[in-house]
Design a protein around this motif. Sequence first.
Motif, PDB file in Angstrom:
ATOM      1  N   VAL A 145      21.872  14.355 -21.542  1.00  0.00           N
ATOM      2  CA  VAL A 145      21.843  15.798 -21.292  1.00  0.00           C
ATOM      3  C   VAL A 145      22.946  16.457 -22.105  1.00  0.00           C
ATOM      4  O   VAL A 145      24.042  15.913 -22.254  1.00  0.00           O
ATOM      5  N   ILE A 146      22.655  17.636 -22.635  1.00  0.00           N
ATOM      6  CA  ILE A 146      23.612  18.382 -23.461  1.00  0.00           C
ATOM      7  C   ILE A 146      23.637  19.833 -22.996  1.00  0.00           C
ATOM      8  O   ILE A 146      22.591  20.476 -22.851  1.00  0.00           O
ATOM      9  N   GLY A 147      24.843  20.343 -22.760  1.00  0.00           N
ATOM     10  CA  GLY A 147      25.014  21.746 -22.410  1.00  0.00           C
ATOM     11  C   GLY A 147      26.062  22.389 -23.298  1.00  0.00           C
ATOM     12  O   GLY A 147      26.799  21.705 -24.009  1.00  0.00           O
ATOM     13  N   TYR A 148      26.138  23.705 -23.239  1.00  0.00           N
ATOM     14  CA  TYR A 148      27.131  24.420 -24.051  1.00  0.00           C
ATOM     15  C   TYR A 148      27.504  25.741 -23.389  1.00  0.00           C
ATOM     16  O   TYR A 148      26.734  26.314 -22.614  1.00  0.00           O
ATOM     17  N   ASP A 149      28.718  26.212 -23.708  1.00  0.00           N
ATOM     18  CA  ASP A 149      29.191  27.479 -23.155  1.00  0.00           C
ATOM     19  C   ASP A 149      29.002  28.604 -24.173  1.00  0.00           C
ATOM     20  O   ASP A 149      28.260  28.448 -25.153  1.00  0.00           O
ATOM     21  N   GLY A 150      29.669  29.740 -23.955  1.00  0.00           N
ATOM     22  CA  GLY A 150      29.458  30.921 -24.796  1.00  0.00           C
ATOM     23  C   GLY A 150      30.407  31.053 -25.959  1.00  0.00           C
ATOM     24  O   GLY A 150      30.461  32.115 -26.599  1.00  0.00           O
ATOM     25  N   ARG A 151      31.157  30.023 -26.297  1.00  0.00           N
ATOM     26  CA  ARG A 151      32.112  30.101 -27.404  1.00  0.00           C
ATOM     27  C   ARG A 151      31.407  30.121 -28.763  1.00  0.00           C
ATOM     28  O   ARG A 151      30.257  29.714 -28.893  1.00  0.00           O
ATOM     29  N   HIS A 152      32.169  30.576 -29.758  1.00  0.00           N
ATOM     30  CA  HIS A 152      31.674  30.472 -31.124  1.00  0.00           C
ATOM     31  C   HIS A 152      31.312  29.026 -31.427  1.00  0.00           C
ATOM     32  O   HIS A 152      32.087  28.105 -31.126  1.00  0.00           O
ATOM     33  N   ASN A 153      30.147  28.820 -32.009  1.00  0.00           N
ATOM     34  CA  ASN A 153      29.669  27.519 -32.490  1.00  0.00           C
ATOM     35  C   ASN A 153      29.240  26.542 -31.405  1.00  0.00           C
ATOM     36  O   ASN A 153      28.758  25.446 -31.722  1.00  0.00           O
ATOM     37  N   SER A 154      29.388  26.893 -30.136  1.00  0.00           N
ATOM     38  CA  SER A 154      29.032  25.931 -29.081  1.00  0.00           C
ATOM     39  C   SER A 154      27.559  25.535 -29.143  1.00  0.00           C
ATOM     40  O   SER A 154      27.213  24.349 -29.066  1.00  0.00           O
ATOM     41  N   LYS A 155      26.681  26.534 -29.285  1.00  0.00           N
ATOM     42  CA  LYS A 155      25.249  26.228 -29.363  1.00  0.00           C
ATOM     43  C   LYS A 155      24.954  25.363 -30.586  1.00  0.00           C
ATOM     44  O   LYS A 155      24.178  24.401 -30.508  1.00  0.00           O
ATOM     45  N   ARG A 156      25.584  25.682 -31.708  1.00  0.00           N
ATOM     46  CA  ARG A 156      25.366  24.921 -32.934  1.00  0.00           C
ATOM     47  C   ARG A 156      25.800  23.463 -32.765  1.00  0.00           C
ATOM     48  O   ARG A 156      25.083  22.537 -33.149  1.00  0.00           O
TER      49      ARG A 156
ATOM     50  N   CYS B  46      29.058  38.936   7.967  1.00  0.00           N
ATOM     51  CA  CYS B  46      30.470  39.197   7.670  1.00  0.00           C
ATOM     52  C   CYS B  46      30.631  40.437   6.786  1.00  0.00           C
ATOM     53  O   CYS B  46      29.874  40.645   5.832  1.00  0.00           O
ATOM     54  N   SER B  47      31.635  41.242   7.093  1.00  0.00           N
ATOM     55  CA  SER B  47      31.864  42.484   6.343  1.00  0.00           C
ATOM     56  C   SER B  47      32.733  42.271   5.105  1.00  0.00           C
ATOM     57  O   SER B  47      32.938  43.201   4.321  1.00  0.00           O
ATOM     58  N   LEU B  48      33.252  41.074   4.925  1.00  0.00           N
ATOM     59  CA  LEU B  48      34.109  40.809   3.771  1.00  0.00           C
ATOM     60  C   LEU B  48      33.354  41.009   2.460  1.00  0.00           C
ATOM     61  O   LEU B  48      32.179  40.666   2.347  1.00  0.00           O
ATOM     62  N   THR B  49      34.042  41.556   1.473  1.00  0.00           N
ATOM     63  CA  THR B  49      33.476  41.685   0.131  1.00  0.00           C
ATOM     64  C   THR B  49      34.416  41.028  -0.878  1.00  0.00           C
ATOM     65  O   THR B  49      35.617  40.896  -0.628  1.00  0.00           O
ATOM     66  N   PHE B  50      33.837  40.664  -1.998  1.00  0.00           N
ATOM     67  CA  PHE B  50      34.586  39.916  -3.002  1.00  0.00           C
ATOM     68  C   PHE B  50      34.405  40.552  -4.372  1.00  0.00           C
ATOM     69  O   PHE B  50      33.311  41.014  -4.718  1.00  0.00           O
ATOM     70  N   THR B  51      35.473  40.546  -5.145  1.00  0.00           N
ATOM     71  CA  THR B  51      35.379  40.903  -6.567  1.00  0.00           C
ATOM     72  C   THR B  51      35.339  39.618  -7.370  1.00  0.00           C
ATOM     73  O   THR B  51      36.035  38.652  -7.058  1.00  0.00           O
ATOM     74  N   TYR B  52      34.510  39.621  -8.420  1.00  0.00           N
ATOM     75  CA  TYR B  52      34.340  38.395  -9.215  1.00  0.00           C
ATOM     76  C   TYR B  52      34.505  38.678 -10.700  1.00  0.00           C
ATOM     77  O   TYR B  52      33.981  39.662 -11.224  1.00  0.00           O
ATOM     78  N   THR B  53      35.227  37.786 -11.383  1.00  0.00           N
ATOM     79  CA  THR B  53      35.277  37.811 -12.838  1.00  0.00           C
ATOM     80  C   THR B  53      34.922  36.448 -13.410  1.00  0.00           C
ATOM     81  O   THR B  53      35.368  35.413 -12.897  1.00  0.00           O
ATOM     82  N   ALA B  54      34.119  36.470 -14.477  1.00  0.00           N
ATOM     83  CA  ALA B  54      33.759  35.249 -15.194  1.00  0.00           C
ATOM     84  C   ALA B  54      34.705  34.997 -16.361  1.00  0.00           C
ATOM     85  O   ALA B  54      34.520  34.024 -17.097  1.00  0.00           O
ATOM     86  N   MET B  55      35.686  35.858 -16.556  1.00  0.00           N
ATOM     87  CA  MET B  55      36.673  35.709 -17.633  1.00  0.00           C
ATOM     88  C   MET B  55      35.977  35.568 -18.993  1.00  0.00           C
ATOM     89  O   MET B  55      36.318  34.725 -19.806  1.00  0.00           O
TER      90      MET B  55
ATOM     91  N   THR C 237      32.982  44.310 -14.627  1.00  0.00           N
ATOM     92  CA  THR C 237      31.903  44.501 -15.594  1.00  0.00           C
ATOM     93  C   THR C 237      32.321  44.179 -17.022  1.00  0.00           C
ATOM     94  O   THR C 237      31.508  43.714 -17.829  1.00  0.00           O
ATOM     95  N   GLU C 238      33.598  44.393 -17.341  1.00  0.00           N
ATOM     96  CA  GLU C 238      34.062  44.127 -18.709  1.00  0.00           C
ATOM     97  C   GLU C 238      34.131  42.635 -19.019  1.00  0.00           C
ATOM     98  O   GLU C 238      34.256  42.250 -20.195  1.00  0.00           O
ATOM     99  N   GLN C 239      34.040  41.777 -17.983  1.00  0.00           N
ATOM    100  CA  GLN C 239      34.289  40.351 -18.192  1.00  0.00           C
ATOM    101  C   GLN C 239      33.178  39.417 -17.718  1.00  0.00           C
ATOM    102  O   GLN C 239      33.320  38.205 -17.828  1.00  0.00           O
ATOM    103  N   VAL C 240      32.062  39.967 -17.221  1.00  0.00           N
ATOM    104  CA  VAL C 240      31.048  39.070 -16.646  1.00  0.00           C
ATOM    105  C   VAL C 240      30.049  38.554 -17.668  1.00  0.00           C
ATOM    106  O   VAL C 240      29.361  37.562 -17.419  1.00  0.00           O
ATOM    107  N   GLU C 241      29.945  39.190 -18.821  1.00  0.00           N
ATOM    108  CA  GLU C 241      29.048  38.684 -19.855  1.00  0.00           C
ATOM    109  C   GLU C 241      29.817  37.770 -20.809  1.00  0.00           C
ATOM    110  O   GLU C 241      30.977  38.028 -21.125  1.00  0.00           O
ATOM    111  N   PRO C 242      29.198  36.696 -21.290  1.00  0.00           N
ATOM    112  CA  PRO C 242      29.877  35.813 -22.240  1.00  0.00           C
ATOM    113  C   PRO C 242      30.320  36.554 -23.498  1.00  0.00           C
ATOM    114  O   PRO C 242      29.540  37.291 -24.104  1.00  0.00           O
ATOM    115  N   ASP C 243      31.561  36.381 -23.847  1.00  0.00           N
ATOM    116  CA  ASP C 243      32.146  37.005 -25.037  1.00  0.00           C
ATOM    117  C   ASP C 243      33.067  35.983 -25.692  1.00  0.00           C
ATOM    118  O   ASP C 243      34.147  35.703 -25.181  1.00  0.00           O
ATOM    119  N   PRO C 244      32.659  35.408 -26.819  1.00  0.00           N
ATOM    120  CA  PRO C 244      33.468  34.351 -27.431  1.00  0.00           C
ATOM    121  C   PRO C 244      34.819  34.809 -27.950  1.00  0.00           C
ATOM    122  O   PRO C 244      35.678  33.982 -28.256  1.00  0.00           O
TER     123      PRO C 244
END
Length: 623
Positions: free
Chosen positions: A113-124, A253-262, A286-293
């Motif tokens: 199995v092979i996976g890759y992240d959103g960095r430059h050249n990872s898919k390649r 539960c009424s708790l809420t969470f903020t999330y960042t994917a960095m 919102t500025e950080q949840v989409e992959p940005d190499p």
Amino acid sequence: MCSTNTSLLCEIKNMKLSGDPELDQQIRNWIKWDRNETTRNQIMNAVRCEDWNTLRARLLNRIEFGTAGLRACMRAGFDSMNELVVVQSAQGLCAYIKEQVPEESEWGDKGIVIGYDGRHNSKRYAELTAIIFLNNKFRVQLYTRFVATPLVPFTILRLKCLAGVMVTASHNPKEDNGYKVYWSNGAQIIPPHDAGIQESIMKNLEPNGDAWDESALCANDMLNDPYESVVPFYYDALKKLIPCSMMEQNGKCSLTFTYTAMHGVGYPYVQRAFDTINIKQPVPVTEQVEPDPNFSTVKFPNPEEGKTSLELAFKRANMCNTPIILANDPDADRLAVAEIDREKKWKIFTGNELGALLGWWALENYKFREPEGDISNCVMIASTVSSKILRAMGEQEGFTFYETLTGFKWMGNKAIEAQAEGKTVLFAFEEAIGFMVSTNVVDKDGVSAAAHVATMACYLRSKKCMSLQEKLRDIYETYGFHTSVCSYVICKDPELIKTIFTRLRTFDEGQENTYPKSILNGEFEIEHVRDLTTGYDSSTSDQKATLPVNENAQMITFIFKNGLVVTLRTSGTEPKMKYYAEMCGKPDDKNWDKLSTTLKRMVEAIVDEFYEPKKNGLQMRAD
């Protein structure tokens, strides 16, 4: 008409090179073997400029498997990450697997199995790896979308693959990339596989003629995307770990969470995890949840860095009144957590504090799921540089605690070993915000950790009227106050690093195995020293360490008479000299301020006296 490679080889043939036979041969090899125009030209331009020092550094050194596999800057050179090194690494890995599993039918049945992240050249890099294995009659499970790292080891176990590769540099700077290898047991490779693969790479350096032939990726029956056949089962496994009553509680539960994917890949995976366990969706940064190499909004894409990396998360959480922040690193195998207190101040939990909370939660959750379960048959694991809070818990609760070398490759394999002995492994962690909250994935998993932290927070709020911080204090009341300082200094000179550590292990006029005996002019005396670079351990009868020794990595632990334990080590992925210090109090020792003050004072002295940052021109951590 001559090909570019042939033309460059002709040019080199008529040029005066360095005069160093080894270097000149490696220059010719690079131009002959590399098929990437950019990196080929980098080497050629250095030759034209007669930059022999750069060429010597790049071509006479080779990247090797470290704490997290291969990881380096993306540029030309055998010491770096680039297409040629990836092809060589894939060829070596493939040849090694074929040696270990000679039955050709298994290559096609089980495959890789092979996976890759959103960095430059990872898919390649992932596709080049796939080409190598397809050309060698392996079935290849290649994810065709960005994937969270934990899904690669999960896929290995689910589909019984022979191995797995994840192309990622995790939280490293944008210039870096990496190549993480997992074995058929779902854990990262350890000896003897790492050395065996490295040796196999060295035997397979010249690329095969079809190494860059992308036609292998077209309409190939041996190539599959495992997403739909694997990912739903990852979430099914997560769901089974959380009792129905707790999932019902999550929904109320009424708790809420903020999330960042960095700027990484985690957001869709965490969204689905929250749906699975019945928690309302987190508020995204919102500025950080989409992959940005390019990791555009942070200096370092590492939530472990603290305030500097979480600035936008704080802003978003304050605006939306969410009391808890969850932050994955770019490949979603780590998790950072912050919580706002009654004075509206944000508390960023350390990895050790989260380890205490999730260790307690893993045991609590086990008791809910298995009310008649045998706790004495349970196991928790931490690395040697992490807090000993799990050991204190185990002494009271009755489970077994294991300590391993640094890195989840050691903890994952230890978990597998314990399972083979019939043990129930509940939890493993490392202070660098890595958590394994089950053996569904025998590696750190930031997605499942986020789901468990959120469920734990809802449970504490709904059933105990407690915040995470209040629960942490309760844990320390019960098992003893554990306070730690984990940080680093930056040193980009490998020879200077070696000199600093050599001084510490030859402290008495250059004699071997003589170490500092105290700090602050004798105020705090050292009782024992363990050196996992040389194998020396003053606490054992034969003065030999019981944990594995690695002469290629610096690591010394000092145990002081007052209970402080500090480990100094080099990073396996970055130009850092790290230090991990902890004071472990007993349950009846309630003077926590004194313990914290003593720790702070001692750590400052240790860094000053042992690393000598001013004398050695070391850069201190900014945050």
